[in-house]
Scaffold this motif. Sequence first.
Motif, mmCIF file in Angstrom:
data_model
loop_
_atom_site.group_PDB
_atom_site.id
_atom_site.type_symbol
_atom_site.label_atom_id
_atom_site.label_comp_id
_atom_site.label_asym_id
_atom_site.label_seq_id
_atom_site.Cartn_x
_atom_site.Cartn_y
_atom_site.Cartn_z
ATOM 1 N N VAL A 23 0.836 -1.207 0.000
ATOM 2 C CA VAL A 23 0.000 0.000 0.000
ATOM 3 C C VAL A 23 0.870 1.256 0.000
ATOM 4 O O VAL A 23 0.501 2.289 -0.553
ATOM 5 N N CYS A 24 2.056 1.166 0.594
ATOM 6 C CA CYS A 24 2.953 2.327 0.661
ATOM 7 C C CYS A 24 3.427 2.678 -0.743
ATOM 8 O O CYS A 24 3.940 1.831 -1.470
ATOM 9 N N THR A 25 3.253 3.938 -1.118
ATOM 10 C CA THR A 25 3.672 4.381 -2.452
ATOM 11 C C THR A 25 5.114 4.892 -2.467
ATOM 12 O O THR A 25 5.617 5.287 -3.512
ATOM 13 N N HIS A 26 5.726 4.950 -1.279
ATOM 14 C CA HIS A 26 7.076 5.527 -1.150
ATOM 15 C C HIS A 26 7.103 6.966 -1.644
ATOM 16 O O HIS A 26 8.055 7.391 -2.288
ATOM 17 N N CYS A 27 6.042 7.664 -1.313
ATOM 18 C CA CYS A 27 5.977 9.077 -1.712
ATOM 19 C C CYS A 27 6.950 9.922 -0.903
ATOM 20 O O CYS A 27 7.336 11.008 -1.331
ATOM 21 N N GLY A 28 7.308 9.455 0.282
ATOM 22 C CA GLY A 28 8.276 10.180 1.120
ATOM 23 C C GLY A 28 7.648 11.215 2.033
ATOM 24 O O GLY A 28 8.354 11.854 2.818
ATOM 25 N N ARG A 29 6.355 11.413 1.956
ATOM 26 C CA ARG A 29 5.737 12.487 2.736
ATOM 27 C C ARG A 29 5.894 12.294 4.242
ATOM 28 O O ARG A 29 6.104 13.256 4.979
ATOM 29 N N CYS A 30 5.789 11.069 4.700
ATOM 30 C CA CYS A 30 5.916 10.858 6.151
ATOM 31 C C CYS A 30 7.363 11.012 6.607
ATOM 32 O O CYS A 30 7.633 11.083 7.806
ATOM 33 N N CYS A 31 8.296 11.070 5.666
ATOM 34 C CA CYS A 31 9.714 11.210 6.020
ATOM 35 C C CYS A 31 10.137 12.668 6.147
ATOM 36 O O CYS A 31 11.295 12.953 6.470
ATOM 37 N N LYS A 75 5.861 3.368 13.152
ATOM 38 C CA LYS A 75 5.507 2.265 12.263
ATOM 39 C C LYS A 75 3.983 2.234 12.129
ATOM 40 O O LYS A 75 3.274 2.028 13.120
ATOM 41 N N LEU A 76 3.489 2.452 10.926
ATOM 42 C CA LEU A 76 2.036 2.447 10.727
ATOM 43 C C LEU A 76 1.493 1.036 10.845
ATOM 44 O O LEU A 76 2.064 0.086 10.306
ATOM 45 N N THR A 77 0.378 0.907 11.551
ATOM 46 C CA THR A 77 -0.293 -0.381 11.676
ATOM 47 C C THR A 77 -1.798 -0.145 11.495
ATOM 48 O O THR A 77 -2.266 0.993 11.660
ATOM 49 N N ILE A 87 -0.740 12.496 10.066
ATOM 50 C CA ILE A 87 -0.499 11.656 8.878
ATOM 51 C C ILE A 87 -0.746 12.480 7.594
ATOM 52 O O ILE A 87 -1.705 13.256 7.518
ATOM 53 N N PRO A 88 0.139 12.361 6.610
ATOM 54 C CA PRO A 88 -0.037 13.160 5.384
ATOM 55 C C PRO A 88 -1.381 12.881 4.712
ATOM 56 O O PRO A 88 -1.823 11.729 4.639
ATOM 57 N N LYS A 89 -1.990 13.947 4.206
ATOM 58 C CA LYS A 89 -3.308 13.798 3.583
ATOM 59 C C LYS A 89 -3.262 12.861 2.385
ATOM 60 O O LYS A 89 -4.234 12.190 2.069
ATOM 61 N N LEU A 90 -2.123 12.825 1.697
ATOM 62 C CA LEU A 90 -2.023 11.982 0.507
ATOM 63 C C LEU A 90 -1.331 10.644 0.784
ATOM 64 O O LEU A 90 -0.978 9.923 -0.144
ATOM 65 N N CYS A 91 -1.166 10.312 2.055
ATOM 66 C CA CYS A 91 -0.634 8.983 2.390
ATOM 67 C C CYS A 91 -1.664 7.939 1.961
ATOM 68 O O CYS A 91 -2.847 8.034 2.301
ATOM 69 N N ALA A 92 -1.219 6.941 1.236
ATOM 70 C CA ALA A 92 -2.142 5.927 0.708
ATOM 71 C C ALA A 92 -2.845 5.170 1.841
ATOM 72 O O ALA A 92 -4.014 4.795 1.711
ATOM 73 N N TYR A 93 -2.142 4.948 2.945
ATOM 74 C CA TYR A 93 -2.783 4.262 4.079
ATOM 75 C C TYR A 93 -3.914 5.120 4.639
ATOM 76 O O TYR A 93 -4.980 4.623 4.994
ATOM 77 N N HIS A 94 -3.645 6.405 4.737
ATOM 78 C CA HIS A 94 -4.655 7.330 5.263
ATOM 79 C C HIS A 94 -5.880 7.337 4.352
ATOM 80 O O HIS A 94 -7.023 7.250 4.815
HETATM 81 S S1 SF4 Z 1 3.231 8.940 3.492
HETATM 82 FE FE1 SF4 Z 1 2.250 6.911 3.503
HETATM 83 S S2 SF4 Z 1 2.399 6.207 1.380
HETATM 84 FE FE2 SF4 Z 1 3.871 7.899 1.596
HETATM 85 S S3 SF4 Z 1 5.820 6.921 2.139
HETATM 86 FE FE3 SF4 Z 1 4.787 7.435 4.060
HETATM 87 S S4 SF4 Z 1 3.647 5.572 4.636
HETATM 88 FE FE4 SF4 Z 1 4.197 5.370 2.449
#
Ligand code: SF4
Length: 146
Positions: A23-31, A75-77, A87-94
């Motif tokens: 599900v994680c797109t590796h968008c980097g937003r949470c980083c 760590k998202l669960t 949590i970023p608005k565009l996070c796929a998990y969110h």
């Molecule tokens: S914001 Fe969400 S989708 Fe993007 S890298 Fe982080 S966990 Fe993955």
Amino acid sequence: MTTNKFWKQKKLSAFTAEEWESVCTHCGRCCLLKLQDEDDDEVYYTDVVCRYHDCRTHLCREYKNRCLLVPECLKLTPENLGNITWIPKLCAYHILHQTGDLPSWHPLVSGRPLPDQYKISPDVVSEPDVPEEELEDHIIEEDDND
Ligand code: SF4
């Protein structure tokens, strides 16, 4: 594109580890580093990215050890997903948690890599390049990084 739309057929808690990771797109937003106001707890995003984020691949260079190396790396669960206010608005998990589905631009839906516009900007600054006392100067609107 996957024909098995597991994210629509299962509860988040029933995902396999592999499905959850996909599900994680590796968008980097949470980083992106965040600052929290001591008075009202409001969280502000910065354009400074974690020292372990690889800006070329958009992957964490220390993924397995990330929570040891960066204690505040969460760590998202399925259990904590609904409680994370920053949590970023565009996070796929969110998005999945909020809507029960993934957006059309998600690689599992489109069958294509994540479009650049959904990744953090290539202009982000890496954590070691910014003294802590200057972090406030790097505050951005979360959507500025689209
Ligand atoms: S914001 Fe969400 S989708 Fe993007 S890298 Fe982080 S966990 Fe993955």
